[in-house]
Design an enzyme around this catalytic site. Structure first.
Site, mmCIF file in Angstrom:
data_model
loop_
_atom_site.group_PDB
_atom_site.id
_atom_site.type_symbol
_atom_site.label_atom_id
_atom_site.label_comp_id
_atom_site.label_asym_id
_atom_site.label_seq_id
_atom_site.Cartn_x
_atom_site.Cartn_y
_atom_site.Cartn_z
ATOM 1 N N CYS A 153 4.375 -8.899 -24.295
ATOM 2 C CA CYS A 153 4.537 -7.547 -24.837
ATOM 3 C C CYS A 153 5.733 -7.564 -25.770
ATOM 4 O O CYS A 153 6.718 -8.249 -25.508
ATOM 5 C CB CYS A 153 4.777 -6.562 -23.680
ATOM 6 S SG CYS A 153 4.746 -4.826 -24.207
ATOM 7 N N CYS A 197 -8.242 -3.408 -13.993
ATOM 8 C CA CYS A 197 -7.039 -3.252 -14.810
ATOM 9 C C CYS A 197 -6.999 -4.415 -15.796
ATOM 10 O O CYS A 197 -6.877 -5.567 -15.394
ATOM 11 C CB CYS A 197 -5.823 -3.259 -13.883
ATOM 12 S SG CYS A 197 -4.268 -3.180 -14.764
ATOM 13 N N CYS A 221 9.871 -3.892 -16.009
ATOM 14 C CA CYS A 221 8.531 -4.467 -16.088
ATOM 15 C C CYS A 221 8.599 -5.972 -16.308
ATOM 16 O O CYS A 221 9.291 -6.452 -17.209
ATOM 17 C CB CYS A 221 7.768 -3.815 -17.243
ATOM 18 S SG CYS A 221 6.180 -4.577 -17.571
ATOM 19 N N CYS A 276 1.186 -3.138 -10.234
ATOM 20 C CA CYS A 276 1.618 -2.693 -11.568
ATOM 21 C C CYS A 276 2.926 -3.346 -11.957
ATOM 22 O O CYS A 276 3.888 -3.323 -11.201
ATOM 23 C CB CYS A 276 1.954 -1.210 -11.585
ATOM 24 S SG CYS A 276 0.650 -0.161 -11.222
ATOM 25 N N GLY A 328 0.754 -5.885 -21.789
ATOM 26 C CA GLY A 328 0.737 -5.487 -23.192
ATOM 27 C C GLY A 328 0.668 -3.999 -23.442
ATOM 28 O O GLY A 328 0.388 -3.210 -22.545
ATOM 29 N N GLU A 329 0.974 -3.644 -24.686
ATOM 30 C CA GLU A 329 0.939 -2.241 -25.117
ATOM 31 C C GLU A 329 -0.341 -2.040 -25.939
ATOM 32 O O GLU A 329 -0.422 -2.482 -27.088
ATOM 33 C CB GLU A 329 2.201 -1.942 -25.941
ATOM 34 C CG GLU A 329 2.189 -0.628 -26.691
ATOM 35 C CD GLU A 329 1.793 0.580 -25.841
ATOM 36 O OE1 GLU A 329 2.483 0.882 -24.862
ATOM 37 O OE2 GLU A 329 0.764 1.217 -26.183
ATOM 38 N N GLU A 364 -3.822 -11.940 -17.325
ATOM 39 C CA GLU A 364 -4.296 -11.570 -15.999
ATOM 40 C C GLU A 364 -5.096 -10.276 -16.043
ATOM 41 O O GLU A 364 -4.827 -9.366 -16.833
ATOM 42 C CB GLU A 364 -3.104 -11.432 -15.050
ATOM 43 C CG GLU A 364 -2.490 -12.784 -14.752
ATOM 44 C CD GLU A 364 -1.274 -12.729 -13.848
ATOM 45 O OE1 GLU A 364 -1.094 -13.665 -13.067
ATOM 46 O OE2 GLU A 364 -0.498 -11.765 -13.915
ATOM 47 N N CYS A 377 10.575 -2.892 -21.545
ATOM 48 C CA CYS A 377 10.893 -1.942 -20.477
ATOM 49 C C CYS A 377 11.602 -2.715 -19.368
ATOM 50 O O CYS A 377 11.107 -3.758 -18.925
ATOM 51 C CB CYS A 377 9.625 -1.265 -19.986
ATOM 52 S SG CYS A 377 8.741 -0.469 -21.345
#
Ligand code: SAH
Ligand code: SF4
Length: 394
Positions: free
Chosen positions: A137, A130, A144, A370, A196-197, A117, A141
């Protein structure tokens, strides 16, 4: 754009005719050097390569052209040669949702049938895109939504740049030849805050940002790109040196005990290690402030004592603290802090001399805020063992 039409030289006419085995190579996302190498490997004469890179680059990233036939300053034969071997491909838009507040969320399909997305957030004087860096990921967390989804794979540089191109397509932002130059930017800022990181997909993110920043194309300055990391400490200095964009860090807690629970990567690199890396970032990247992201979770990290500790911890780091009211998702284990609590928290930080904006949730009605992103087809959850292993930092 240069008007000069390249002469049809003998070199072009003797270019190899056969397309390569195994399909056409996508030119999107290649750095200038990689593009040059690809053109030369396909048979473009070395001495023309630099000029061809410049021309093709401008067509793809300045004019938004997807068809070699439209590259009118290249010889016809050379255009046909390119079309046989290369393509200019961006992710396919599966769905586009538009929120009541104008936020747009794109669900994009990429190779392998995976989905990611991308969210466009229009504001009065700017527009922020964004973008995602991974499908899922590896991290977990606990607040999230993406963190509940397994890492499927890293995005390629093409898929990262492609997100910007898709948004520009949808917003009609490519310049029109012959029309007066429109200075208003719809996508004026890019944030790597989707799925993702980004620092676990370092090379692809770096190469993609180099393409996006290139002055002869999309041309976003490095000060308009913000990379958000959960705290992959060894890659922070490298990001400063090799990308040089602005940095945001998902801080979210003021003690290791709480941060271990919220952002489990803290077990590997704790608050002290993270702060040490952050202290060096502005100098190494020649940038100004670091954004500390702080999600407001009721009764977990939102006390006055937390606010005061936060101020003490970041002392000496040029910083802005972005307070993010928690966005709920189905099954999420936390609640959003009350508004008065968020304001009281912001006030303490503000009085200590830091900007402390409260991020207005955008696109909540389409699950675009977010931490709400998660691809619709990749519902597979991480196994318990995997979550525990990640939390242990192994
Ligand atoms: N992986 C990167 C970037 C993506 S997340 C990172 O963690 O920094 C972008 C921001 O949204 C991060 O600060 C993240 O912690 C925050 N976030 C995640 N889930 C959220 C939620 N449910 N509500 C509010 N913010 C959230
Ligand atoms: Fe991954 Fe960032 Fe979500 Fe953590 S907050 S699980 S690092 S996407």
């Amino acid at each position: 754009m240069t008007e000069a039409t390249a002469p049809i030289t003998q070199d072009v006419l003797t270019l190899p005719r056969k397309p390569p085995e195994g399909g056409r190579t996508n030119l999107v996302g290649l750095t200038r050097d990689q593009l040059r190498d690809a053109l030369v490997a396909a048979g473009t004469p070395e001495r023309q390569a630099k000029m061809r890179v410049g021309q093709i680059w401008q067509w793809i990233y300045h004019w938004g052209v997807r068809d070699f036939a439209q590259m009118t300053n290249l010889a016809k034969d050379y255009r046909a040669f390119l079309a046989e071997r290369f393509e200019i491909a961006v992710p396919e838009v599966v769905t586009r949702q538009v929120s009541d507040d104008g936020t747009r969320k794109y669900l994009l399909r990429i190779a392998g049938g995976h989905e990611v997305e991308t969210v466009y957030i229009p504001e009065e004087t700017r527009g922020t895109l964004c973008i995602s860096s991974q499908v899922g990921c590896t991290l977990t967390c606990s607040f999230c939504h993406t963190g509940t989804q397994k890492l499927v794979r890293n995005l390629t540089a093409a898929e990262i740049v492609g997100q910007v191109m898709v948004a520009r397509d949808d917003l009609g932002e490519w310049p029109v030849q012959g029309a007066p130059k429109d200075e208003t930017r719809l996508v004026s800022n890019v944030v790597l805050m989707g799925m993702g990181e980004p620092l676990y997909n370092f090379e692809n993110v770096r190469d993609a940002m180099k393409v996006v920043m290139d002055g002869e194309g999309i041309s976003l300055s490095r000060r308009r790109i913000t990379l958000s990391t959960s705290g992959v400490v060894p890659e922070i200095a490298r990001a400063a040196e090799e990308i040089g964009c602005l940095l945001a860090v998902s801080f979210h807690a003021t003690t290791d005990e709480v941060r271990d629970r919220l952002v489990p990567i803290n077990k590997r690199w704790n608050i002290a290690a993270l702060l040490a890396a952050l202290r060096d970032y502005p100098r190494l990247s020649n940038s100004e402030r670091i954004t500390f992201e702080y999600v407001m979770l009721k009764g977990v990290n939102d006390s006055d004592a937390d606010a005061r500790r936060l101020v003490r911890l970041i002392q000496g780091i040029p910083a802005k603290i972005n307070l993010i009211p928690f966005n709920e998702w189905p099954g999420s284990p936390y609640e959003r802090s009350d508004w008065e609590r968020i304001e009281a928290f912001a006030d303490i930080i503000y009085k200590a001399g830091y900007a402390s904006p409260i991020r207005t949730p955008r696109g909540e009605d389409i699950m675009a805020a977010c931490g709400q992103l998660k691809s619709a087809t990749e519902r597979e959850r991480k196994s318990r063992a995997q979550i525990e292993a990640e939390a242990r930092g192994s």
